[in-house]
Design a protein around this motif. Structure first.
Motif, PDB file in Angstrom:
ATOM      1  N   ARG A  13       0.842  -1.195   0.000  1.00 36.58           N
ATOM      2  CA  ARG A  13       0.000   0.000   0.000  1.00 36.58           C
ATOM      3  C   ARG A  13       0.884   1.254   0.000  1.00 36.58           C
ATOM      4  O   ARG A  13       0.580   2.238  -0.661  1.00 36.58           O
ATOM      5  CB  ARG A  13      -0.933  -0.003   1.195  1.00 36.58           C
ATOM      6  CG  ARG A  13      -1.984   1.085   1.148  1.00 36.58           C
ATOM      7  CD  ARG A  13      -2.999   0.869   2.234  1.00 36.58           C
ATOM      8  NE  ARG A  13      -3.816  -0.287   1.961  1.00 36.58           N
ATOM      9  CZ  ARG A  13      -5.094  -0.248   1.590  1.00 36.58           C
ATOM     10  NH1 ARG A  13      -5.703   0.907   1.470  1.00 36.58           N
ATOM     11  NH2 ARG A  13      -5.758  -1.351   1.361  1.00 36.58           N
ATOM     12  N   ARG A  14       1.984   1.232   0.749  1.00 38.39           N
ATOM     13  CA  ARG A  14       2.938   2.346   0.759  1.00 38.39           C
ATOM     14  C   ARG A  14       3.462   2.592  -0.659  1.00 38.39           C
ATOM     15  O   ARG A  14       3.554   3.734  -1.111  1.00 38.39           O
ATOM     16  CB  ARG A  14       4.103   2.044   1.705  1.00 38.39           C
ATOM     17  CG  ARG A  14       5.157   3.127   1.761  1.00 38.39           C
ATOM     18  CD  ARG A  14       6.326   2.709   2.642  1.00 38.39           C
ATOM     19  NE  ARG A  14       5.989   2.696   4.038  1.00 38.39           N
ATOM     20  CZ  ARG A  14       6.202   3.707   4.873  1.00 38.39           C
ATOM     21  NH1 ARG A  14       6.765   4.823   4.442  1.00 38.39           N
ATOM     22  NH2 ARG A  14       5.878   3.611   6.142  1.00 38.39           N
TER      23      ARG A  14
ATOM     24  N   ARG B 272      -4.910   9.644   0.406  1.00 37.12           N
ATOM     25  CA  ARG B 272      -6.384   9.646   0.433  1.00 37.12           C
ATOM     26  C   ARG B 272      -6.931   8.513  -0.427  1.00 37.12           C
ATOM     27  O   ARG B 272      -7.875   7.832  -0.030  1.00 37.12           O
ATOM     28  CB  ARG B 272      -6.933  10.986  -0.050  1.00 37.12           C
ATOM     29  CG  ARG B 272      -6.745  12.096   0.931  1.00 37.12           C
ATOM     30  CD  ARG B 272      -7.410  13.382   0.457  1.00 37.12           C
ATOM     31  NE  ARG B 272      -7.006  14.518   1.249  1.00 37.12           N
ATOM     32  CZ  ARG B 272      -7.496  14.794   2.453  1.00 37.12           C
ATOM     33  NH1 ARG B 272      -8.398  14.031   3.001  1.00 37.12           N
ATOM     34  NH2 ARG B 272      -7.059  15.843   3.117  1.00 37.12           N
ATOM     35  N   ALA B 273      -6.356   8.342  -1.611  1.00 40.21           N
ATOM     36  CA  ALA B 273      -6.827   7.302  -2.520  1.00 40.21           C
ATOM     37  C   ALA B 273      -6.674   5.909  -1.912  1.00 40.21           C
ATOM     38  O   ALA B 273      -7.542   5.052  -2.095  1.00 40.21           O
ATOM     39  CB  ALA B 273      -6.072   7.378  -3.848  1.00 40.21           C
ATOM     40  N   TRP B 274      -5.586   5.691  -1.184  1.00 37.50           N
ATOM     41  CA  TRP B 274      -5.319   4.372  -0.595  1.00 37.50           C
ATOM     42  C   TRP B 274      -5.633   4.319   0.890  1.00 37.50           C
ATOM     43  O   TRP B 274      -5.255   3.377   1.578  1.00 37.50           O
ATOM     44  CB  TRP B 274      -3.882   3.954  -0.884  1.00 37.50           C
ATOM     45  CG  TRP B 274      -3.771   3.593  -2.323  1.00 37.50           C
ATOM     46  CD1 TRP B 274      -3.290   4.368  -3.335  1.00 37.50           C
ATOM     47  CD2 TRP B 274      -4.229   2.390  -2.926  1.00 37.50           C
ATOM     48  NE1 TRP B 274      -3.419   3.720  -4.525  1.00 37.50           N
ATOM     49  CE2 TRP B 274      -3.993   2.494  -4.306  1.00 37.50           C
ATOM     50  CE3 TRP B 274      -4.828   1.225  -2.437  1.00 37.50           C
ATOM     51  CZ2 TRP B 274      -4.326   1.483  -5.201  1.00 37.50           C
ATOM     52  CZ3 TRP B 274      -5.156   0.223  -3.332  1.00 37.50           C
ATOM     53  CH2 TRP B 274      -4.901   0.354  -4.691  1.00 37.50           C
ATOM     54  N   GLN B 275      -6.337   5.316   1.394  1.00 37.37           N
ATOM     55  CA  GLN B 275      -6.839   5.348   2.771  1.00 37.37           C
ATOM     56  C   GLN B 275      -5.734   5.098   3.798  1.00 37.37           C
ATOM     57  O   GLN B 275      -5.813   4.196   4.628  1.00 37.37           O
ATOM     58  CB  GLN B 275      -7.970   4.334   2.941  1.00 37.37           C
ATOM     59  CG  GLN B 275      -9.132   4.625   2.022  1.00 37.37           C
ATOM     60  CD  GLN B 275     -10.214   3.568   2.092  1.00 37.37           C
ATOM     61  OE1 GLN B 275      -9.985   2.464   2.560  1.00 37.37           O
ATOM     62  NE2 GLN B 275     -11.390   3.916   1.620  1.00 37.37           N
ATOM     63  N   VAL B 276      -4.707   5.942   3.699  1.00 39.66           N
ATOM     64  CA  VAL B 276      -3.571   5.887   4.609  1.00 39.66           C
ATOM     65  C   VAL B 276      -3.414   7.275   5.216  1.00 39.66           C
ATOM     66  O   VAL B 276      -3.611   8.280   4.537  1.00 39.66           O
ATOM     67  CB  VAL B 276      -2.281   5.498   3.856  1.00 39.66           C
ATOM     68  CG1 VAL B 276      -1.071   5.582   4.749  1.00 39.66           C
ATOM     69  CG2 VAL B 276      -2.417   4.104   3.267  1.00 39.66           C
TER      70      VAL B 276
ATOM     71  N   ASN C  41       6.381  -1.136  10.110  1.00 42.77           N
ATOM     72  CA  ASN C  41       6.400  -0.800   8.683  1.00 42.77           C
ATOM     73  C   ASN C  41       6.862   0.628   8.418  1.00 42.77           C
ATOM     74  O   ASN C  41       6.360   1.295   7.525  1.00 42.77           O
ATOM     75  CB  ASN C  41       5.031  -1.042   8.044  1.00 42.77           C
ATOM     76  CG  ASN C  41       4.554  -2.465   8.192  1.00 42.77           C
ATOM     77  OD1 ASN C  41       5.339  -3.357   8.475  1.00 42.77           O
ATOM     78  ND2 ASN C  41       3.280  -2.679   8.038  1.00 42.77           N
ATOM     79  N   ARG C  42       7.846   1.096   9.197  1.00 40.77           N
ATOM     80  CA  ARG C  42       8.352   2.457   9.043  1.00 40.77           C
ATOM     81  C   ARG C  42       9.566   2.473   8.126  1.00 40.77           C
ATOM     82  O   ARG C  42      10.439   1.628   8.229  1.00 40.77           O
ATOM     83  CB  ARG C  42       8.744   3.045  10.399  1.00 40.77           C
ATOM     84  CG  ARG C  42       7.575   3.232  11.334  1.00 40.77           C
ATOM     85  CD  ARG C  42       8.024   3.570  12.713  1.00 40.77           C
ATOM     86  NE  ARG C  42       8.809   2.429  13.243  1.00 40.77           N
ATOM     87  CZ  ARG C  42       9.326   2.367  14.452  1.00 40.77           C
ATOM     88  NH1 ARG C  42       9.170   3.376  15.279  1.00 40.77           N
ATOM     89  NH2 ARG C  42       9.996   1.303  14.853  1.00 40.77           N
TER      90      ARG C  42
END
Length: 150
Positions: free
Chosen positions: A20-21, A85-89, A131-132
């Protein structure tokens, strides 16, 4: 050594998964390319007519300032770029708050380094428990996916 409070204890949030990142980065790359094109057009009438990034110091600084203005303002005022916003993060500080301007600047600068070393700083998110990437570690930020947006 005392560990920092974990947002994951909040059942409504999870750390942003690595794929997702990458999708967020992919989306935001197109936004950034458009902004950089506009910034180059604005800069054309000024100074050296043969502007080339990384050859013309002031033109390069202008492009970096445009990138920071976009990313920093998105992170500071709302915690999300268009790709996020598109990937809800959402980007938050380690205590779950909106990040400050100094955190935005540090994240941006270390993000450049993360990319400059062939993306190694971003790939680091694969081995980090939360996941940083390097820029998240430096600025003490987290990319989270609020579960209520699923």
């Amino acid at each position: 050594m005392q560990s920092d409070p974990s947002l994951i204890s909040n059942p409504d949030m999870q750390y942003c998964p690595f794929p997702r990142r990458l999708l967020v980065i992919f989306y935001d790359t197109f936004i950034m390319l458009g902004l950089l094109l506009l910034a180059a057009i604005v800069a054309l009438p000024f100074g050296n007519p043969d502007k080339v990034a990384f050859h013309d110091f002031w033109f390069t600084m202008w492009l970096f300032m445009v990138c920071f203005a976009y990313l920093g303002s998105c992170w500071r005022y709302g915690g999300m770029t268009i790709g996020m916003r598109a990937w809800q993060v959402k980007l938050v500080s380690k205590d779950g708050q909106i990040i400050t301007w100094p955190m935005c600047l540090l994240r941006f600068l270390v993000g450049i380094v993360s990319l400059a070393v062939l993306g190694l700083g971003i790939i680091w998110a694969l081995v980090d428990q939360k996941n940083r990437a390097w820029h998240d570690l430096a600025a003490r930020t987290l990319m989270i996916k609020p579960r209520q947006l699923e």
